[in-house]
Design an enzyme around this catalytic site. Structure first.
Site: not given
Lengths: 238, 238
Positions: A11, A187, A190
């Protein structure tokens, strides 16, 4: 034909063209010089990455057209704690290292001239993870820890050193930034724009070390102020 | 093989992967679905664009691999006033229109299935241009005017309508934004983050009209939460 830079990862790669993202910053830096190709797969670990590797890389142009470099940025998901919420993404450390070796071997066979760059996983802010997953529930547990991430980062670096390829130690580098838990991570995992900037600068440094710098790469077509506007055929041919 | 979206244009295309840029936003929106290929050439007009067209597009993959769409975004430089500082970039309006037709014809011949989208030049804030070029010298003159930009925008739209291809009327759309001179333009010509957002949304709408929407495009590889982690071969084959 412009050189290609392929970003392969999870991600943190997939979202690297978001606001302030490290991928977009690379594409911007090399706007007239290289193509940045995004191959990020949110949530993927090295076990799944290996399974899609051939399918996803075959789409990037023939074997004769080797990218200048590819970044391999996995480990954040592999390092999920096996007995917590994200345990299904966990891969044992030894398998992670073996998978990285296999990914490298795949690239060396497919594109022998391509520079493979490993990026080690980032540090984890456990408090940030709990908040992200459990809101204000104080009984919540982080599904990733900074300690586990550090072990996988060390594993990644060990494999890279053995293979004698460049590696970025994201885990250590980000922990040098003041208030890194909140300043570089959004978070707990990320990146914030600052986190993105830190990684971008490390990638630029690493690319420069292997000869892929903004200064050395050739600009596609003359700059507008170099064009002989009275006779542009001098610049462009017919 | 992911669909490709090619961005061909001048500086407003070349810098579209900068902070908040419309190109980066497209790449982010389509992160798992399409490749956004940047071909921006700062300062170029359609006359020079035509001269580099074949060289620059040949690098993007064989003729058999047609991009899904290409945006053609020129005119801001063509519309420079002929008797001012940027006069060397000026192209007469009739030639501009003819060049746009030639660029379109090139793409239809090379990639018959590719959707060609014209983007008309943006409005000009003359005060912003004078400040950018002359600092606080009040005797300074703008080298571009909003009126001239508007004529070239209309020319672009006329050609697109005749060719029956999609066109984005940047010139009109941006002037609908409150305080557009300062809110959408940074130096009277190039985009602020808000200006980038306005164009990004117009491009997304236009792509959707021709079937290239985030919803319709296929996601490359299963989402991580769809993976059968106990038997990933169910998702990935062997």
């Amino acid at each position: 034909m412009r050189p290609k830079l392929v970003l392969f990862g999870d991600s943190i790669t997939e979202e690297s063209f978001g606001e302030g993202g490290w991928g977009a910053s690379l594409a911007h830096l090399f706007a007239r010089k290289a193509d940045v190709i995004l191959r990020g797969y949110s949530g993927y670990n090295t076990r799944w990455a290996l399974k899609i590797l051939d399918k996803t890389m075959n789409g990037i142009g023939g074997d004769s057209e080797e990218p200048a470099a590819v970044t391999v940025f996995f480990g954040a998901n592999d390092a999920s704690l096996p007995d917590q919420k994200s345990g299904f993404q966990h891969v044992p450390l030894d398998e992670y290292k073996e998978n990285l070796r296999s990914i490298h071997a795949y690239f060396k066979k497919k594109w022998p001239s391509t520079t493979v760059i490993f990026i080690a996983p980032p540090p984890i802010d456990e408090e940030g993870r709990i908040k992200d997953l459990c809101g204000d529930d104080p009984s919540g547990q982080a599904e990733r820890t900074n300690e586990a991430a550090g072990e996988f980062a060390k594993g990644c670096i060990t494999v890279a050193k053995k293979l004698n390829i460049p590696v970025i130690d994201t885990w250590s580098r980000m922990q040098e930034i003041p208030d890194w838990r909140k300043s570089t991570l959004r978070d707990g995992l990320h990146f914030t724009p600052l986190g993105n900037k830190v990684l971008f600068e490390e990638v630029v440094k690493t690319l420069k070390d292997v000869g892929l710098s903004d200064e050395k790469l050739v600009t596609d077509q003359p700059y507008y102020y170099e064009v002989d506007y009275k006779d542009p055929s001098k610049n462009f041919g017919n």
